[in-house]
Design an enzyme around this catalytic site. Structure first.
Site, PDB file in Angstrom:
ATOM      1  N   ASP A   1       0.858  -1.400   0.069  1.00 27.20           N
ATOM      2  CA  ASP A   1       0.011  -0.038   0.128  1.00 27.20           C
ATOM      3  C   ASP A   1       0.822   1.369  -0.025  1.00 27.20           C
ATOM      4  OD1 ASP A   1      -2.661  -1.001  -0.190  1.00 27.20           O
ATOM      5  OD2 ASP A   1      -2.426  -1.645   1.926  1.00 27.20           O
TER       6      ASP A   1
ATOM      7  N   ASP B   1      -6.478  -4.349  -5.372  1.00 29.67           N
ATOM      8  CA  ASP B   1      -6.160  -3.343  -4.716  1.00 29.67           C
ATOM      9  C   ASP B   1      -4.678  -2.949  -5.460  1.00 29.67           C
ATOM     10  OD1 ASP B   1      -7.768  -5.126  -3.321  1.00 29.67           O
ATOM     11  OD2 ASP B   1      -7.798  -3.484  -1.682  1.00 29.67           O
TER      12      ASP B   1
HETATM   13  N1  GLY Z   1      -7.300  -1.852  -0.037  1.00 33.51           N
HETATM   14  C1  GLY Z   1      -8.308  -2.400   1.056  1.00 33.51           C
HETATM   15  C2  GLY Z   1      -9.568  -1.938   0.696  1.00 33.51           C
HETATM   16  O1  GLY Z   1     -10.071  -1.458  -0.459  1.00 33.51           O
HETATM   17  O2  GLY Z   1     -10.467  -2.113   1.541  1.00 33.51           O
END
Ligand code: GLY
Length: 426
Positions: free
Chosen positions: A145, A203
């Protein structure tokens, strides 16, 4: 691609030069939204000042029977995954997070967008302050992330208030992100927790923008090459024939698939709303950065699937496309905001761009209505209501989320730019 950008640019010029265009269309909803956004973000900045933390959402609990109804499972199958409910005194209060939380970049990023759109210098001051808070993230290696965290904060700072110290933060972070790339698997590892051998989540596509930016910044192609290898492997394994995607694909060390799951969705084979939004956004970015039509065609297929599968009248999806549709089923405004932002960009890339633009506009108008846009001083300072974080884990159900606010403002920025709308003329 160039031709489509050219057409979009001419359209923008024509709209901008017809001084009356702005008067003819009613953009009061944008003015309301930007003023509301600015005051909510500043209220938050003042209220959390000195905590060293960032706003993420609101503490809420969950009702077990409600979860069972939404998941259409029996209690025993998911009892292990339940999160601790907030202490009664915390219920309904603002949920803050540390700079190492995956969402830490969104609040500074929202401040930057709101500053860009309104010219309000107080927003710029707060944006710089909350961006600087994230400086230690440049040394962090524990998650994929990093792209969200640093590109949304420092990336926007670089765009709007360039300082050469920013480049070092972004390059170090990109180095740490590509350090998570495995050559045999041809992907960046997403999570370091859980029982998966090598989990990659959809994601992760959103973290590639940092790598694209750093390749351009440094002239070193390696960041972009890794980003595209990741995108290609994800394209090969995350998607079903109907262009919906799984959330998690875990790989064996030789690059074969270990397991496919939907950790934050209704069940493994369901279509988790935000996952579909991450997908359309991610492949639209890949096309922007490469001009390779395979990414655009793919993004268009995902967009068409979203527009077909989202059945709500206001185009704000339920938290999972396969969730039972009942009065109590929560929406996910964050998925809608991400989709709107992606579709506005996509609309400049394809011949039939108007339909994607119109759909994004519909989302933006819905999000800017009283049904989603918080009243001033309410919603713990967040801009939008009604997003869902992780329903199967009893986490952040029907709450504001900092990333819903971020992508909403990004979509507004793209919308206004394309239409030639300026705040001072509203
Ligand atoms: N990246 C985590 C979510 O979209 O909840």
């Amino acid at each position: 691609m160039k031709r489509n950008y050219f057409i979009a640019a001419i359209a923008t010029l024509v709209m901008a030069s017809c001084g009356n265009t702005q008067q003819k269309e009613d953009y009061s909803w944008i003015k309301t939204s930007l003023n509301r956004s600015a005051s909510q973000l500043l209220l938050t900045a003042h209220e959390i000042d000195g905590t060293g933390k960032l706003p993420r959402s609101i503490h809420v609990g969950y009702d077990m029977d409600f979860l069972i109804r939404q998941l259409e499972r029996d209690t025993a199958t998911f009892v292990d995954s339940l999160r601790k409910k907030p202490a009664p005194e915390m219920d309904g209060k603002r949920r803050l997070c540390s700079v190492y939380d995956w969402t830490s970049g969104f609040y500074p990023g929202s401040l930057w967008y709101a500053y860009e759109l309104t010219g309000n210098k107080e927003l710029e001051t707060e944006a710089a302050k909350y961006t600087n808070l994230l400086n230690p993230v440049r040394y962090y290696k524990g998650t994929h992330d990093l792209g969200f965290m640093i590109n949304c904060s420092y990336g926007n700072a670089r765009r709007l208030a360039y300082a050469d110290t920013i480049d070092a933060v972004m390059v170090e972070t990109a180095d740490n992100l590509i350090g998570r790339f495995n050559d045999s698997i041809s992907c960046i590892r997403s999570w370091d927790f859980g029982t998966w051998n090598f989990p990659v989540i959809i994601d992760n596509m959103m973290n590639l923008d940092l790598l694209f930016t750093v390749s351009k910044m440094t002239g070193d192609a390696k960041y972009k090459e890794i980003a595209l290898k990741h995108a290609d492997k994800t394209m090969a394994n995350h998607f079903r024939p109907d262009y919906t995607c799984w959330h998690v694909v875990s790989y064996n060390n030789d690059g074969t698939v270990e397991r496919k799951q939907t950790h934050q969705g209704k069940n493994d084979d369901s279509s988790w709303a935000r996952g579909q939004a991450w997908a359309v956004y991610g492949y639209t970015s890949c096309y922007r950065e490469t001009g390779d039509k395979k990414y655009l065609d793919f993004a268009v297929n995902v967009a068409d699937m979203i527009m077909d599968r989202v059945k709500t009248e206001d185009a704000i999806p339920y938290w999972d496309y396969d969730a039972p549709v009942t009065e109590e089923t929560p929406r996910d405004a964050s998925a809608a905001a991400v989709t709107a932002s992606a579709l506005i960009e996509m609309s400049t890339m394809v011949e039939d761009g108007q339909k994607y633009f119109d759909y994004a506009e519909k989302i933006l108008k819905s999000l800017s209505s009283d049904a989603y846009l918080a009243k001033e001083g309410d919603n713990q300072g967040f801009i939008l209501m009604h997003s869902t974080g992780s329903l199967p884990n009893g986490s952040e159900i029907d709450v504001p989320l900092n990333y819903a606010d971020y992508y909403y403002l990004e979509a507004l920025q793209r919308y206004m730019k394309l239409k030639g709308i300026e705040y001072k003329n509203l």
